[in-house]
Scaffold this motif. Structure first.
Motif, PDB file in Angstrom:
ATOM      1  N   VAL A  54       0.874  -1.169   0.000  1.00 19.66           N
ATOM      2  CA  VAL A  54       0.000   0.000   0.000  1.00 19.66           C
ATOM      3  C   VAL A  54       0.916   1.225   0.000  1.00 19.66           C
ATOM      4  N   LYS A  55       0.714   2.101  -0.953  1.00 17.83           N
ATOM      5  CA  LYS A  55       1.529   3.314  -1.081  1.00 17.83           C
ATOM      6  C   LYS A  55       3.011   2.987  -1.301  1.00 17.83           C
ATOM      7  N   GLY A  56       3.277   1.768  -1.746  1.00 18.95           N
ATOM      8  CA  GLY A  56       4.667   1.397  -2.015  1.00 18.95           C
ATOM      9  C   GLY A  56       5.324   0.634  -0.888  1.00 18.95           C
ATOM     10  N   LEU A  57       4.719   0.603   0.285  1.00 19.86           N
ATOM     11  CA  LEU A  57       5.291  -0.157   1.400  1.00 19.86           C
ATOM     12  C   LEU A  57       4.683  -1.562   1.414  1.00 19.86           C
ATOM     13  N   GLU A  58       5.550  -2.550   1.424  1.00 22.60           N
ATOM     14  CA  GLU A  58       5.104  -3.938   1.352  1.00 22.60           C
ATOM     15  C   GLU A  58       4.223  -4.295   2.563  1.00 22.60           C
ATOM     16  N   VAL A  59       3.229  -5.154   2.296  1.00 20.57           N
ATOM     17  CA  VAL A  59       2.234  -5.519   3.311  1.00 20.57           C
ATOM     18  C   VAL A  59       2.868  -6.422   4.377  1.00 20.57           C
ATOM     19  N   PRO A  60       2.615  -6.125   5.657  1.00 22.48           N
ATOM     20  CA  PRO A  60       3.128  -6.954   6.751  1.00 22.48           C
ATOM     21  C   PRO A  60       2.525  -8.353   6.777  1.00 22.48           C
ATOM     22  N   GLY A  61       2.932  -9.108   7.776  1.00 22.42           N
ATOM     23  CA  GLY A  61       2.570 -10.515   7.855  1.00 22.42           C
ATOM     24  C   GLY A  61       1.234 -10.812   8.503  1.00 22.42           C
ATOM     25  N   TRP A  62       0.309  -9.861   8.466  1.00 23.44           N
ATOM     26  CA  TRP A  62      -1.042 -10.112   8.956  1.00 23.44           C
ATOM     27  C   TRP A  62      -1.973  -9.971   7.762  1.00 23.44           C
ATOM     28  N   ALA A  63      -2.351 -11.111   7.200  1.00 25.79           N
ATOM     29  CA  ALA A  63      -3.113 -11.116   5.959  1.00 25.79           C
ATOM     30  C   ALA A  63      -4.559 -10.712   6.255  1.00 25.79           C
TER      31      ALA A  63
END
Lengths: 631, 144
Positions: free
Chosen positions: A423-432
């Motif tokens: 989101v906005k270029g920052l990779e999504v964390p490990g909480w799907a």
């Protein structure tokens, strides 16, 4: 000397001019923005011109403390604030360890670094003495080797040091800053900003005292906060096994990313969790400065191919994104990959997402593996190859992926945007988030891009946490914006102190307020943190809007929107475009923002965010110390 | 031989959190700074080990022996070697001959400082969340 938890000044270091000077902490900044994230948010707006190149000399990188940092208040941290080269917007990244407090012991509430050094440099700060020391052959070393080399070079074994690894030097978009010792300001590429400034390391040693307003009341407040932590089940779990026990839990509640978020359950998850890590890694516990929780489980890989490597705990985020999300389940191998990231100075979260993206792109024949290399889910060697390629930036593949998944997908095309998870270029964390729409909204609206720490909605939606005494429905869209706004504001307020997320699992708002009041001499109610947090949140929004962000950026990656989950407790779930519209409309409305996501004038006025005051670093009135030139 | 209180350290339980040092510096100087505390923690092997060092309250205390003005004396109740700041001339000899660097001249107080066991109830021990610092007693209790 003041006795209010503050040191009363910032250190400004201009790398271009190799000059350093101090600037008083203005009363309006201290009163309105408190510290940490608050200082960083305001100063980034005031100091960085619109449209500035994050990797140019006009960007600033700041290391900010809060009024409780470096005191005996349990579980406090510090933060890095800069304009992110990965996202082009506001970035803060929080770190524990021992570097943050040392800034205050040297006599400063924060370090503000500007310009660009002509040659690789170590910024060496010893109280009022500031030295621009040549990095020499330390440039080119990994982040942990550099830590030892800097101390030896400066003959300062007691110094607290931050470094970058080769990834930072090579300006990889998600390069981290390694903070004394091996705690990371991990997200968003702050390490690349240091690299672009030719700044290999900052070493700080301080002999000053941090004094509080009312030591007796402060001690009592700290004891109450420590008692909160001792009584908290969440904190006790962190003492027992850090964040590793979140792996089996996340798998059970269906939020564990598997194979680039194809699914959210993983049959082999337990191997990566506390069970696997206790068996294969853990030896003892380490704590950050002033923390009774000691979540860091230090250990070593003793057996197998990666034997005899010292390793910290494989944190939940690393286990999820470098483990299950890559379909890798030997926790020793995951520890090895994460340690490589730590040494090269790469954010293991973004790196895991980038590798998963590459593996899927190869699977879909959008990208091809180099000769002799297998880039496929489950391949430790493939992951290792990519880590090295990204950090070294020596070939096309490394340069493609080193930009992060957003830009890599744009460059690669062929539909790869659909599985570029950011989101906005920052990779999504490990909480799907499919199945937890509030967590989706948290990712959509987090100020630095996809971040799980600005409002952990998973706790409410599948963790049984109540909001205002009432249980929260998992799949309903109603009330999610309200809960999230409350959490975002509160946590941003605490990030001004600067709290650790894990301490905040236990310490109550009343006890944070007691510690804050006793330290600073102010008299605030527990609701103060939401008020300050809302001001900070809007300040950051103004910065991001100024950088061209708009409502279209407050969206989830297409995988979460278009692809129903194939299995697990949330089988069939997704967060549709309509869902996002509902959530976002609610959220903007509660925030007092218009339909484009812009704060309305009345909201800014209510928060006291008119641009009547402005922080300036000024010119050096006179150098702090005699010659601060290269030695 | 008199009964002696001392602080026993357990490096296997020390997490390096520095809460002991924060408590110590606050009591000694009225502010926080672990570097100014009267005990030390060494971090080794990539933060895997943490070694706390405290004053041993030596049976043969070199600090007291070298002191030219007899400013360092054993407290009869606790057994701690205690600096009398009225006598101390801040010559630094004690620091020079302490084998574990547990005594030095504080830059603000301009006097020799060392652990006095807080009069028998050490604040560092109370601040330690893991039991890595333990209050212990030695000497001949049978004489009593």
């Amino acid at each position: 000397m003041t006795a209010d938890g503050y040191m009363g000044r910032f250190l400004v270091a201009d790398l271009t001019r190799t000059e350093a000077w101090s600037v008083p902490l203005p009363a309006w900044l201290r009163e309105g923005f408190v510290g940490g994230k608050g200082f960083g948010a305001r100063l980034l707006c005031d100091l960085v011109p619109s449209g500035a190149d994050p990797l140019g000399p006009e960007n600033v990188i700041m290391f900010m403390t809060g009024p409780l940092t470096a005191t005996a208040a349990p579980s406090m941290r510090a933060c890095v604030v800069t304009k992110s080269p990965l996202t082009g917007i506001y970035l803060d990244s929080f770190f524990g360890g021992r570097f943050g407090p040392e800034i205050k012991y040297a006599g400063y509430d924060g370090l503000i670094v500007t310009g660009r050094a002509a040659h690789p440099t170590i910024l060496a700060i010893q109280d009022d003495q500031v030295l621009f020391h040549p990095a020499g052959s330390i440039w080119g070393t990994d982040a942990l080797t550099a830590n030892a080399r800097v101390k030896a070079e400066l003959d300062a074994p007691e110094a607290r040091v931050v470094t970058i690894g080769q990834a930072g030097e090579n300006q990889v978009g998600f390069a981290l800053i390694s903070c004394e010792y091996n705690r990371q300001a991990g997200r968003g590429g702050a390490g690349a900003v240091m690299g672009a400034k030719n700044l290999k390391a900052i070493a700080v040693t301080g002999r000053r005292l941090v004094r509080v307003h009312d030591p007796v009341a402060f001690d009592a407040a700290c004891r109450r906060a420590a008692a909160d932590i001792a009584a908290s089940d969440a904190c006790s779990a962190l003492t027992d096994s850090g964040t590793s026990n979140a792996v089996p839990w996340s798998n059970t509640v269906g939020t564990l990313p598997f194979r680039n978020h194809f699914d959210q359950v993983d049959a082999k998850a337990d191997r990566l969790g506390d069970e696997g890590q206790k068996k294969h890694l853990f030896l003892g516990k380490a704590a950050c400065h002033g923390c009774p929780i000691r979540c860091s489980q230090m250990g070593a890989v003793r057996t197998g191919r990666y034997a005899h490597m010292i390793t910290d705990i494989v944190e939940y985020e690393s286990a999820a994104l470098m483990g299950s999300n890559l379909d890798i389940h030997d926790v020793r191998a995951v520890a090895h990959l994460v340690k490589l990231c730590d040494r090269y100075g790469l954010d293991s979260m973004s790196t895991g997402v980038v590798i998963a993206f590459a593996f899927e792109a190869v699977e879909k024949k959008v990208l091809s593996s180099p000769a002799g290399v297998t880039l496929a889910f489950g391949s430790v060697d493939g992951a290792e190859y990519l880590i090295r390629a990204i950090a070294r930036q020596e070939d096309e593949l490394g340069r493609l992926l080193g930009q992060g998944v957003k830009r890599a997908a744009v460059q690669l095309g062929k539909g790869s945007e659909a599985y570029a998870l950011h989101v906005k270029g920052l990779e999504v964390p490990g909480w799907a988030p499919r199945g937890t729409p509030g967590m989706g909204l948290a990712y959509m609206t987090a100020d630095r891009g996809a971040c799980h720490q600005r409002g952990f909605m998973v706790a409410y939606e599948v963790g049984g946490e109540k909001f205002q005494g009432r249980p929260v429905d998992t799949y309903s869209l109603a009330q999610k914006a309200e809960i999230l706004k409350d959490r975002q504001d509160y946590l941003a307020g605490l990030d001004a102190l600067v709290k650790c997320d894990f301490g905040a699992f236990g310490v109550t708002s009343a006890h944070y307020a007691e510690m804050f009041n006793a330290a600073t001499g102010r008299d605030v109610a527990p609701s103060f943190f939401n008020e300050v947090g809302e001001r900070i949140w809007n300040q950051v929004r103004l910065f991001n809007l100024d950088e061209g962000l708009d409502a279209r950026d407050d969206r989830l990656p297409r995988r979460f929107v278009d692809e129903p989950l194939p299995s697990g407790p949330h089988k069939g779930r997704r967060i549709s475009d309509e869902d996002m519209d509902v959530l976002l409309t609610d959220y903007y409305c509660l925030r007092g923002w218009d339909s484009d996501g812009r704060p309305r004038a009345a909201k800014l006025a209510a928060l006291g965010l008119q641009p009547s005051q402005r922080f300036e670093v000024g010119a050096p009135p006179r150098p702090l110390s005699p010659p601060t030139r290269d030695r | 031989m008199t009964r002696k209180i001392f602080i026993r350290t357990h490096f296997d339980l020390c997490t390096g959190c520095e809460l002991c040092q924060l408590a110590c510096s606050q009591r000694l100087l009225g502010g926080y700074n672990p570097h100014r505390a009267l005990l030390r923690i060494a971090h080794a092997r990539e933060n895997l080990y943490h070694f706390p060092t405290v004053c041993s309250q030596c049976t043969n205390p070199y600090c007291a022996t070298v002191c030219p003005v007899d400013a360092i004396e054993r407290n009869a109740v606790t057994g701690a070697m205690v600096v009398d700041h009225d006598k101390c001339v801040a010559c630094g000899l004690c620091h020079r001959y302490c084998p574990v660097q547990m005594i030095w001249i504080d830059p603000d107080l301009k006097k020799s400082v060392k652990c006095d066991l807080c009069g028998g109830d050490p604040c560092c021990v109370k601040a330690c969340p893991t039991g890595a610092l333990e209050l212990a007693t030695t000497g001949d209790d049978h004489d009593g």
